[in-house]
Design a protein around this motif. Structure first.
Motif, PDB file in Angstrom:
ATOM      1  N   UNK A  13       0.793  -1.221   0.000  1.00 33.00           N
ATOM      2  CA  UNK A  13       0.000   0.000   0.000  1.00 33.00           C
ATOM      3  C   UNK A  13       0.825   1.270   0.000  1.00 33.00           C
ATOM      4  N   UNK A  14       2.132   1.137   0.098  1.00 29.60           N
ATOM      5  CA  UNK A  14       3.073   2.264   0.080  1.00 29.60           C
ATOM      6  C   UNK A  14       2.684   3.355   1.086  1.00 29.60           C
ATOM      7  N   UNK A  15       2.592   3.013   2.373  1.00 31.57           N
ATOM      8  CA  UNK A  15       2.262   4.039   3.366  1.00 31.57           C
ATOM      9  C   UNK A  15       3.414   5.029   3.543  1.00 31.57           C
ATOM     10  N   UNK A  16       3.071   6.301   3.715  1.00 34.64           N
ATOM     11  CA  UNK A  16       4.056   7.359   3.969  1.00 34.64           C
ATOM     12  C   UNK A  16       3.488   8.314   5.010  1.00 34.64           C
ATOM     13  N   UNK A  17       4.344   9.156   5.561  1.00 35.34           N
ATOM     14  CA  UNK A  17       3.859  10.238   6.413  1.00 35.34           C
ATOM     15  C   UNK A  17       3.134  11.249   5.524  1.00 35.34           C
ATOM     16  N   UNK A  18       1.973  11.737   5.932  1.00 34.84           N
ATOM     17  CA  UNK A  18       1.175  12.624   5.067  1.00 34.84           C
ATOM     18  C   UNK A  18       1.908  13.934   4.768  1.00 34.84           C
ATOM     19  N   UNK A  19       1.520  14.606   3.691  1.00 36.68           N
ATOM     20  CA  UNK A  19       2.212  15.838   3.266  1.00 36.68           C
ATOM     21  C   UNK A  19       2.244  16.941   4.314  1.00 36.68           C
ATOM     22  N   UNK A  20       1.253  16.961   5.209  1.00 41.02           N
ATOM     23  CA  UNK A  20       1.230  18.006   6.233  1.00 41.02           C
ATOM     24  C   UNK A  20       2.085  17.656   7.451  1.00 41.02           C
ATOM     25  N   UNK A  21       2.810  16.542   7.360  1.00 45.50           N
ATOM     26  CA  UNK A  21       3.689  16.136   8.468  1.00 45.50           C
ATOM     27  C   UNK A  21       5.095  15.895   7.918  1.00 45.50           C
ATOM     28  N   UNK A  22       5.786  16.972   7.679  1.00 45.78           N
ATOM     29  CA  UNK A  22       7.172  16.891   7.196  1.00 45.78           C
ATOM     30  C   UNK A  22       8.171  17.255   8.296  1.00 45.78           C
ATOM     31  N   UNK A  23       7.662  17.778   9.419  1.00 47.87           N
ATOM     32  CA  UNK A  23       8.491  18.059  10.586  1.00 47.87           C
ATOM     33  C   UNK A  23       8.071  17.087  11.679  1.00 47.87           C
ATOM     34  N   UNK A  24       8.831  16.022  11.832  1.00 50.11           N
ATOM     35  CA  UNK A  24       8.461  14.934  12.724  1.00 50.11           C
ATOM     36  C   UNK A  24       9.256  15.002  14.029  1.00 50.11           C
ATOM     37  N   UNK A  25       8.585  14.657  15.117  1.00 54.07           N
ATOM     38  CA  UNK A  25       9.238  14.632  16.422  1.00 54.07           C
ATOM     39  C   UNK A  25       9.543  13.189  16.819  1.00 54.07           C
ATOM     40  N   UNK A  26      10.567  13.030  17.627  1.00 52.29           N
ATOM     41  CA  UNK A  26      10.889  11.707  18.160  1.00 52.29           C
ATOM     42  C   UNK A  26      11.227  11.832  19.645  1.00 52.29           C
ATOM     43  N   UNK A  27      10.983  10.760  20.379  1.00 49.60           N
ATOM     44  CA  UNK A  27      11.261  10.757  21.818  1.00 49.60           C
ATOM     45  C   UNK A  27      11.710   9.366  22.237  1.00 49.60           C
ATOM     46  N   UNK A  28      12.346   9.297  23.402  1.00 49.56           N
ATOM     47  CA  UNK A  28      12.899   8.052  23.907  1.00 49.56           C
ATOM     48  C   UNK A  28      12.111   7.570  25.122  1.00 49.56           C
ATOM     49  N   UNK A  29      11.929   6.269  25.225  1.00 47.52           N
ATOM     50  CA  UNK A  29      11.229   5.684  26.361  1.00 47.52           C
ATOM     51  C   UNK A  29      11.895   6.153  27.659  1.00 47.52           C
ATOM     52  N   UNK A  30      11.165   6.849  28.528  1.00 47.55           N
ATOM     53  CA  UNK A  30      11.793   7.429  29.733  1.00 47.55           C
ATOM     54  C   UNK A  30      12.519   6.408  30.599  1.00 47.55           C
ATOM     55  N   UNK A  31      11.979   5.188  30.689  1.00 43.78           N
ATOM     56  CA  UNK A  31      12.602   4.190  31.558  1.00 43.78           C
ATOM     57  C   UNK A  31      13.999   3.788  31.106  1.00 43.78           C
ATOM     58  N   UNK A  32      14.323   3.984  29.837  1.00 47.15           N
ATOM     59  CA  UNK A  32      15.652   3.616  29.360  1.00 47.15           C
ATOM     60  C   UNK A  32      16.744   4.547  29.875  1.00 47.15           C
ATOM     61  N   UNK A  33      16.381   5.768  30.247  1.00 46.26           N
ATOM     62  CA  UNK A  33      17.333   6.709  30.837  1.00 46.26           C
ATOM     63  C   UNK A  33      18.591   6.858  29.976  1.00 46.26           C
ATOM     64  N   UNK A  34      18.402   7.188  28.727  1.00 40.74           N
ATOM     65  CA  UNK A  34      19.521   7.271  27.796  1.00 40.74           C
ATOM     66  C   UNK A  34      20.360   8.528  28.037  1.00 40.74           C
ATOM     67  N   UNK A  35      21.669   8.360  27.959  1.00 34.75           N
ATOM     68  CA  UNK A  35      22.585   9.488  28.100  1.00 34.75           C
ATOM     69  C   UNK A  35      22.587  10.314  26.817  1.00 34.75           C
ATOM     70  N   UNK A  36      23.085  11.529  26.918  1.00 33.50           N
ATOM     71  CA  UNK A  36      23.089  12.428  25.767  1.00 33.50           C
ATOM     72  C   UNK A  36      23.908  11.881  24.609  1.00 33.50           C
ATOM     73  N   UNK A  37      25.013  11.181  24.897  1.00 32.80           N
ATOM     74  CA  UNK A  37      25.833  10.674  23.792  1.00 32.80           C
ATOM     75  C   UNK A  37      25.126   9.569  23.030  1.00 32.80           C
ATOM     76  N   UNK A  38      24.235   8.835  23.707  1.00 36.32           N
ATOM     77  CA  UNK A  38      23.442   7.817  23.011  1.00 36.32           C
ATOM     78  C   UNK A  38      22.377   8.495  22.149  1.00 36.32           C
TER      79      UNK A  38
END
Length: 377
Positions: free
Chosen positions: A164-189
């Motif tokens: 079906x060739x799914x893609x992010x819609x045209x109105x979403x070209x600035x995407x955010x990402x976040x990390x699972x809080x429990x993983x407690x990742x350091x800045x270098x990771x």
């Protein structure tokens, strides 16, 4: 009977310690920083989920060998035997031979339908957990013609997309990402993921930025162990390294049990289980954006990557694939290099799936409830 007041803190601490066990992955700033005490038998071969396949050398149609049922399960998981019966056997039957031939074609091996040595050595390599074949069809090695006139791009492409060739819609070209809080990742990771996202944004109009709001982020990144609630359990050291779901799901999961290396020349490591984090991250982001697997071994979207290997530059096939979905970045100069270079110091992925609640949050709630129940007696 009520618990003595002076034992309250101990009870609460025990609940928290049980619930937070194994929520932080194991990262190493560079390959020389892996301490021998953490990785036993550093120079020895690390047992993986697929080591048993090594004993199937030169098996062919009509044979019956103990353990072949496990190989059929492997092919079922990655889409090569889509309708595996519940009572599958150790027989080298027509389904297994057909799966082998398709697998050999997808990975540019001699198409023999037999378990020859080159095929076995490829089967045991660490790889992405996403299937190569979805809904019984594969386009990994289809040789799609392209209309690109760019001189440094191939005229035949082997990239694939999800059904079906799914893609992010045209109105979403600035995407955010976040990390699972429990993983407690350091800045270098976290910086490793930033570099990985930048490689895709360099070639497309997409932009990525980190947010601290995990549950509202477009892309949710987490490290998990074993069965983590999405139907695609991890299998320990090596084996499947990570998986990601097609747009607009945004789920990106990595195996907590791997020995993830952040920087440095991983190819010189004597640690057989060392996995380059950026290489895996760049690949899985390709899935998050809508790309499937490619049969081009140099491509980021090739399904396997050996331990102690670094591969982070988008190949021509990757660029053709991602630009067929989103168009080109007007500033793209033919390289996917990050602006912050590294220095020495996974129908499983269907579009529209929603994030399942993180199992560790439920575990935390349950254990705290038990703890406070104990306090009431």
């Amino acid at each position: 009977m009520r618990l003595p007041f002076h034992l309250f803190p101990i009870a609460i601490a025990l609940c928290l310690s049980f619930s937070l066990t194994h929520t932080s992955a194991r990262f190493f700033p560079n390959i020389s920083s892996i301490p021998p005490s953490l990785v036993p038998n550093l120079t020895a071969s690390v047992p993986t989920a697929w080591d048993a396949f090594q004993k199937f050398g030169n098996c062919q149609a009509g044979d019956k060998v103990e353990g072949l049922a496990k190989l059929k399960k492997y092919f079922n998981y990655f889409g090569y035997i889509p309708n595996l019966p519940s009572n599958f056997t150790d027989d080298f039957d027509d389904d297994l031979q057909s799966a082998l031939k398709t697998y050999q074609k997808n990975f540019n091996l001699n198409v023999t339908g037999e378990l020859d040595e080159p095929t076995i050595q490829h089967l045991v390599k660490p790889r992405c957990g996403n299937p190569d074949i979805v809904n019984g069809t594969t386009t990994m090695n289809s040789g799609k013609p392209t209309s690109s006139n760019t001189s440094n791009l191939h005229t035949v492409a082997h990239y694939s997309t999800f059904p079906g060739t799914p893609v992010w819609p045209p109105n979403r070209r600035d995407l955010t990402y976040a990390f699972l809080p429990e993983n407690k990742l350091a800045d270098d990771v976290k910086a490793v993921f930033l570099r990985a996202f930048e490689r895709w944004s360099a070639a497309t109009p997409l932009n990525f930025s980190e947010t601290t709001s995990f549950y509202t982020a477009d892309i949710k990144i987490g490290f998990f162990r074993g069965d983590h609630g999405d139907g695609e359990p991890f299998d320990g050291v090596l084996g499947t390294l990570a998986h990601a779901f097609s747009p607009p799901s945004g789920r990106f999961h990595l195996d907590l049990d791997e020995d993830w290396v952040i920087t440095g020349d991983i190819s010189t490591s004597s640690v057989t289980s060392a996995v380059d984090l950026e290489s895996v991250a760049v690949h899985e982001i390709g899935h998050l954006l809508g790309l499937g697997h490619s049969s081009v071994e140099e491509a980021i979207m090739f399904p396997t990557i050996s331990s102690r290997t670094k591969k982070v530059e988008l190949a021509s096939d990757d660029v053709l694939g991602i630009q067929s979905l989103y168009g080109a970045n007007p500033s793209y100069n033919g390289t996917s290099g990050s602006s912050t270079p590294s220095t020495q110091a996974p129908e499983t992925s269907a579009a529209g799936d929603h994030l399942t609640s993180a199992p560790r949050l439920w575990g935390l709630s349950a254990l705290l409830a038990v703890g406070f129940l104990l306090l009431s007696f």
